[in-house]
Design an enzyme around this catalytic site. Structure first.
Site, PDB file in Angstrom:
ATOM      1  N   HIS A 200      -0.657   4.453  -0.249  1.00  0.00           N
ATOM      2  CA  HIS A 200      -1.479   5.609   0.120  1.00  0.00           C
ATOM      3  C   HIS A 200      -0.989   6.183   1.454  1.00  0.00           C
ATOM      4  O   HIS A 200      -0.788   5.438   2.403  1.00  0.00           O
ATOM      5  CB  HIS A 200      -2.945   5.200   0.275  1.00  0.00           C
ATOM      6  CG  HIS A 200      -3.566   4.704  -0.991  1.00  0.00           C
ATOM      7  ND1 HIS A 200      -3.454   3.404  -1.411  1.00  0.00           N
ATOM      8  CD2 HIS A 200      -4.303   5.340  -1.935  1.00  0.00           C
ATOM      9  CE1 HIS A 200      -4.105   3.253  -2.554  1.00  0.00           C
ATOM     10  NE2 HIS A 200      -4.623   4.414  -2.902  1.00  0.00           N
TER      11      HIS A 200
ATOM     12  N   SER B 218      -3.223  -4.951   1.655  1.00  0.00           N
ATOM     13  CA  SER B 218      -2.257  -4.722   2.745  1.00  0.00           C
ATOM     14  C   SER B 218      -2.732  -5.318   4.080  1.00  0.00           C
ATOM     15  O   SER B 218      -1.991  -5.308   5.059  1.00  0.00           O
ATOM     16  CB  SER B 218      -1.961  -3.223   2.913  1.00  0.00           C
ATOM     17  OG  SER B 218      -3.080  -2.576   3.462  1.00  0.00           O
TER      18      SER B 218
ATOM     19  N   ASP C  31       0.841  -1.204   0.000  1.00  0.00           N
ATOM     20  CA  ASP C  31       0.000   0.000   0.000  1.00  0.00           C
ATOM     21  C   ASP C  31       0.875   1.252   0.000  1.00  0.00           C
ATOM     22  O   ASP C  31       1.773   1.384   0.845  1.00  0.00           O
ATOM     23  CB  ASP C  31      -0.893  -0.026   1.264  1.00  0.00           C
ATOM     24  CG  ASP C  31      -2.005   1.011   1.224  1.00  0.00           C
ATOM     25  OD1 ASP C  31      -1.968   1.898   0.356  1.00  0.00           O
ATOM     26  OD2 ASP C  31      -2.901   0.934   2.079  1.00  0.00           O
TER      27      ASP C  31
HETATM   28  C1  B12 Z   1      -5.823   9.504  -3.609  1.00  0.00           C
HETATM   29  C2  B12 Z   1      -5.900   8.044  -3.974  1.00  0.00           C
HETATM   30  C3  B12 Z   1      -4.772   7.478  -4.557  1.00  0.00           C
HETATM   31  C4  B12 Z   1      -3.445   8.223  -4.715  1.00  0.00           C
HETATM   32  C5  B12 Z   1      -2.728   8.173  -3.344  1.00  0.00           C
HETATM   33  C6  B12 Z   1      -1.797   9.344  -3.088  1.00  0.00           C
HETATM   34  C7  B12 Z   1      -1.222   9.288  -1.687  1.00  0.00           C
HETATM   35  N1  B12 Z   1      -0.058   9.918  -1.543  1.00  0.00           N
HETATM   36  O1  B12 Z   1      -1.768   8.720  -0.760  1.00  0.00           O
HETATM   37  C8  B12 Z   1      -2.746   7.385  -5.822  1.00  0.00           C
HETATM   38  C9  B12 Z   1      -3.093   7.983  -7.181  1.00  0.00           C
HETATM   39  C10 B12 Z   1      -1.237   7.238  -5.713  1.00  0.00           C
HETATM   40  C11 B12 Z   1      -3.494   6.039  -5.697  1.00  0.00           C
HETATM   41  C12 B12 Z   1      -2.984   4.852  -6.170  1.00  0.00           C
HETATM   42  C13 B12 Z   1      -3.711   3.666  -6.187  1.00  0.00           C
HETATM   43  N2  B12 Z   1      -4.993   3.499  -5.760  1.00  0.00           N
HETATM   44 CO1  B12 Z   1      -5.966   4.818  -4.747  1.00  0.00          CO
HETATM   45  N3  B12 Z   1      -7.189   6.023  -4.027  1.00  0.00           N
HETATM   46  C14 B12 Z   1      -7.081   7.269  -3.711  1.00  0.00           C
HETATM   47  C15 B12 Z   1      -8.432   7.778  -3.154  1.00  0.00           C
HETATM   48  C16 B12 Z   1      -9.174   8.514  -4.285  1.00  0.00           C
HETATM   49  C17 B12 Z   1      -8.382   8.688  -1.950  1.00  0.00           C
HETATM   50  C18 B12 Z   1      -7.612   8.136  -0.742  1.00  0.00           C
HETATM   51  C19 B12 Z   1      -7.355   9.246   0.242  1.00  0.00           C
HETATM   52  O2  B12 Z   1      -6.248   9.732   0.350  1.00  0.00           O
HETATM   53  N4  B12 Z   1      -8.428   9.728   0.932  1.00  0.00           N
HETATM   54  C20 B12 Z   1      -8.333  10.862   1.845  1.00  0.00           C
HETATM   55  C21 B12 Z   1      -7.791  10.444   3.208  1.00  0.00           C
HETATM   56  C22 B12 Z   1      -7.629  11.633   4.122  1.00  0.00           C
HETATM   57  O3  B12 Z   1      -8.742   9.541   3.776  1.00  0.00           O
HETATM   58  P1  B12 Z   1      -8.260   8.242   4.596  1.00  0.00           P
HETATM   59  O4  B12 Z   1      -7.040   7.681   4.015  1.00  0.00           O
HETATM   60  O5  B12 Z   1      -9.428   7.351   4.775  1.00  0.00           O
HETATM   61  O6  B12 Z   1      -7.806   8.838   5.980  1.00  0.00           O
HETATM   62  C23 B12 Z   1      -8.650   9.361   6.996  1.00  0.00           C
HETATM   63  C24 B12 Z   1      -9.103   8.323   8.023  1.00  0.00           C
HETATM   64  O7  B12 Z   1      -9.373   7.064   7.441  1.00  0.00           O
HETATM   65  C25 B12 Z   1      -8.016   8.329   9.056  1.00  0.00           C
HETATM   66  N5  B12 Z   1      -6.906   7.375   8.970  1.00  0.00           N
HETATM   67  C26 B12 Z   1      -6.206   6.998   7.887  1.00  0.00           C
HETATM   68  N6  B12 Z   1      -5.256   6.126   8.252  1.00  0.00           N
HETATM   69  C27 B12 Z   1      -5.336   5.967   9.591  1.00  0.00           C
HETATM   70  C28 B12 Z   1      -4.590   5.182  10.469  1.00  0.00           C
HETATM   71  C29 B12 Z   1      -4.926   5.178  11.820  1.00  0.00           C
HETATM   72  C30 B12 Z   1      -4.118   4.349  12.766  1.00  0.00           C
HETATM   73  C31 B12 Z   1      -6.001   5.982  12.285  1.00  0.00           C
HETATM   74  C32 B12 Z   1      -6.322   5.997  13.732  1.00  0.00           C
HETATM   75  C33 B12 Z   1      -6.726   6.783  11.407  1.00  0.00           C
HETATM   76  C34 B12 Z   1      -6.394   6.764  10.070  1.00  0.00           C
HETATM   77  O8  B12 Z   1      -7.459   9.622   9.003  1.00  0.00           O
HETATM   78  C35 B12 Z   1      -7.776  10.314   7.796  1.00  0.00           C
HETATM   79  C36 B12 Z   1      -8.424  11.641   8.139  1.00  0.00           C
HETATM   80  O9  B12 Z   1      -9.549  11.481   8.926  1.00  0.00           O
HETATM   81  C37 B12 Z   1      -9.125   6.411  -2.758  1.00  0.00           C
HETATM   82  C38 B12 Z   1     -10.642   6.430  -2.684  1.00  0.00           C
HETATM   83  C39 B12 Z   1     -11.175   6.240  -1.265  1.00  0.00           C
HETATM   84  N7  B12 Z   1     -12.376   5.769  -1.159  1.00  0.00           N
HETATM   85  O10 B12 Z   1     -10.521   6.470  -0.290  1.00  0.00           O
HETATM   86  C40 B12 Z   1      -8.522   5.458  -3.811  1.00  0.00           C
HETATM   87  C41 B12 Z   1      -8.396   3.967  -3.492  1.00  0.00           C
HETATM   88  C42 B12 Z   1      -7.934   3.772  -2.068  1.00  0.00           C
HETATM   89  N8  B12 Z   1      -7.346   3.542  -4.421  1.00  0.00           N
HETATM   90  C43 B12 Z   1      -7.562   2.378  -4.926  1.00  0.00           C
HETATM   91  C44 B12 Z   1      -6.715   1.736  -5.869  1.00  0.00           C
HETATM   92  C45 B12 Z   1      -7.253   0.451  -6.485  1.00  0.00           C
HETATM   93  C46 B12 Z   1      -5.449   2.270  -6.201  1.00  0.00           C
HETATM   94  C47 B12 Z   1      -4.397   1.647  -7.145  1.00  0.00           C
HETATM   95  C48 B12 Z   1      -4.231   0.124  -7.048  1.00  0.00           C
HETATM   96  C49 B12 Z   1      -4.757   2.102  -8.570  1.00  0.00           C
HETATM   97  C50 B12 Z   1      -3.914   1.476  -9.690  1.00  0.00           C
HETATM   98  N9  B12 Z   1      -4.605   0.769 -10.579  1.00  0.00           N
HETATM   99  O11 B12 Z   1      -2.716   1.626  -9.722  1.00  0.00           O
HETATM  100  C51 B12 Z   1      -3.127   2.385  -6.680  1.00  0.00           C
HETATM  101  C52 B12 Z   1      -2.532   1.715  -5.425  1.00  0.00           C
HETATM  102  C53 B12 Z   1      -1.143   1.368  -5.444  1.00  0.00           C
HETATM  103  C54 B12 Z   1      -0.774   0.742  -4.099  1.00  0.00           C
HETATM  104  N10 B12 Z   1      -0.160  -0.406  -4.142  1.00  0.00           N
HETATM  105  O12 B12 Z   1      -1.048   1.278  -3.036  1.00  0.00           O
HETATM  106  C55 B12 Z   1      -8.855   1.746  -4.403  1.00  0.00           C
HETATM  107  C56 B12 Z   1      -8.604   0.637  -3.371  1.00  0.00           C
HETATM  108  C57 B12 Z   1      -9.619  -0.493  -3.556  1.00  0.00           C
HETATM  109  C58 B12 Z   1      -9.481  -1.599  -2.550  1.00  0.00           C
HETATM  110  N11 B12 Z   1     -10.623  -2.135  -2.209  1.00  0.00           N
HETATM  111  O13 B12 Z   1      -8.466  -1.984  -2.100  1.00  0.00           O
HETATM  112  C59 B12 Z   1      -9.614   3.017  -3.862  1.00  0.00           C
HETATM  113  C60 B12 Z   1     -10.555   2.727  -2.683  1.00  0.00           C
HETATM  114  C61 B12 Z   1     -10.423   3.593  -5.061  1.00  0.00           C
HETATM  115  C62 B12 Z   1     -11.539   2.683  -5.505  1.00  0.00           C
HETATM  116  N12 B12 Z   1     -12.734   2.883  -4.984  1.00  0.00           N
HETATM  117  O14 B12 Z   1     -11.328   1.813  -6.321  1.00  0.00           O
HETATM  118  N13 B12 Z   1      -4.676   6.206  -5.053  1.00  0.00           N
END
Ligand code: B12
Length: 210
Positions: free
Chosen positions: A99, A150, A97
Site C-alpha cells: 500500500h 509489516s 506491504d
Molecule cells: C486501497 C487499498 C488497497 C489497494 C492499495 C493501492 C495502493 N497503491 O496503495 C490494493 C487493491 C492494492 C490493496 C491490496 C491489498 N489489501 Co488493501 N486496502 C486498501 C484500502 C481500501 C485503502 C487504503 C488507503 O489507501 N487509504 C487511503 C490512505 C490515504 O490512507 P492511509 O494509508 O491511512 O494514509 C493516511 C494516514 O494514515 C497518513 N499516513 C500514511 N502513512 C504514513 C506514514 C507516516 C510516517 C505518517 C506520518 C503518516 C502516514 O497519511 C495519509 C493521509 O492522511 C484499505 C482500507 C483501510 N481501512 O485503509 C485496505 C486494507 C489496508 N487492505 C487490506 C488487505 C487485507 C489487502 C490485501 C492483503 C488484499 C488481498 N487479499 O490481496 C492486499 C495487500 C497486499 C500487500 N501485501 O500489501 C486490509 C488490511 C488488513 C490488516 N489488518 O492488515 C485493509 C485494512 C482492508 C480491510 N479492512 O480488510 N489494498
C-alpha cells in the site's frame, strides 16, 4: 452534504468523485479536509472488503479513483517553500506491504513544506532502509503501514538503525490505517498518526519551525 464525497467513494462513482472534488476546490474548501473525506471513504471501502461485500477488484478501483482525486487536490495543498531544505526524510512502506497511497500523500506534503524526501517505495527490506539511512543521515524516518504483517519488518528496521548507532540522530515516525500508539511502542518509534498533515507538523516542529 459534507459526506457526499465519502459516499461517492464508497459507491465507486468515479465521475461523481472527480466532479465533487473539482467543485469543492473551486469553491475554496480546504484541500486537506477534502483529502480527509476521501480517506474516510477508503476506510469504508476497506470495511466492505472485510465484510465480504467488496472484492479485490473493488479495492483496486477505489485506489484508482482515490489517486485521481489526489492528483486534482495536490496542486492546491498548502506550501511553505524555503531557500534551504527544512530537513530530510527517508520514507518507506516495509516488507510485506504494497500500500502506498497514504505514504505518497505524506511525501507530497513534506516536499511542499521544503523537506528533502527520499522515498524508497513499497515492500522495502529493513537492510535496504538501513543502507539509505546510513547514506543520507536523515532527520526523520517515516514508515507507512496498512497491513499488520509489516509490523515485524518495521520493528526490524528500527532495531537495525539502533544497532548501527543512528537511532539517536533521527526521529522515527509511523503512520497508516493499521497503526496505533501500541504499535508505535512495540516498534520503538517516536510518533504515530493516522493523518499525514500532523506528521508534517511534527517534523516542522522538531526542526524548530512553526
Ligand atoms: C486501497 C487499498 C488497497 C489497494 C492499495 C493501492 C495502493 N497503491 O496503495 C490494493 C487493491 C492494492 C490493496 C491490496 C491489498 N489489501 Co488493501 N486496502 C486498501 C484500502 C481500501 C485503502 C487504503 C488507503 O489507501 N487509504 C487511503 C490512505 C490515504 O490512507 P492511509 O494509508 O491511512 O494514509 C493516511 C494516514 O494514515 C497518513 N499516513 C500514511 N502513512 C504514513 C506514514 C507516516 C510516517 C505518517 C506520518 C503518516 C502516514 O497519511 C495519509 C493521509 O492522511 C484499505 C482500507 C483501510 N481501512 O485503509 C485496505 C486494507 C489496508 N487492505 C487490506 C488487505 C487485507 C489487502 C490485501 C492483503 C488484499 C488481498 N487479499 O490481496 C492486499 C495487500 C497486499 C500487500 N501485501 O500489501 C486490509 C488490511 C488488513 C490488516 N489488518 O492488515 C485493509 C485494512 C482492508 C480491510 N479492512 O480488510 N489494498
Amino acid at each position: 452534504m459534507a459526506r457526499e464525497l465519502c459516499t461517492a467513494i464508497v459507491a465507486l462513482a468515479r465521475d461523481e468523485v472527480a466532479e465533487t472534488v473539482g467543485r469543492r476546490l473551486e469553491r475554496g474548501d480546504d484541500p486537506l479536509e477534502i483529502l480527509a473525506e476521501c480517506r474516510e471513504g477508503m476506510a469504508l471501502v476497506g470495511e466492505r472488503f472485510q465484510a465480504g461485500d467488496y472484492y479485490l477488484s473493488e479495492l483496486l478501483l477505489s485506489a484508482e479513483i482515490f489517486k485521481a482525486a489526489v492528483a486534482r487536490i495536490e496542486p492546491r495543498l498548502p506550501t511553505a517553500r524555503g531557500e534551504q531544505p527544512a530537513g530530510s526524510v527517508v520514507l518507506a512502506t516495509m516488507r510485506g506491504d504494497i500500500h502506498d497511497l497514504g505514504k505518497n500523500i505524506l511525501a507530497t506534503l513534506l516536499r511542499a513544506h521544503a523537506f528533502e524526501v527520499h522515498d524508497l517505495g513499497v515492500n522495502v527490506e529493513p537492510a535496504i532502509l538501513l543502507a539509505k539511512v546510513e547514506e543520507v543521515r536523515p532527520d526523520f524516518v517515516g514508515l507507512s503501514a496498512l497491513i499488520t504483517t509489516s509490523f515485524q519488518s518495521m520493528k526490524e528496521a528500527c532495531q537495525l538503525i539502533d544497532e548501527a548507532g543512528l537511532r539517536g540522530s533521527l526521529e522515527l515516525l509511523i503512520g497508516g490505517g493499521v497503526t496505533t500508539p501500541e504499535v508505535m511502542e512495540w516498534v520503538g518509534a517516536d510518533f504515530q498518526t493516522l493523518d499525514a498533515a500532523s506528521g508534517v507538523a511534527y517534523c516542522v516542529e522538531k526542526m524548530g519551525g512553526e
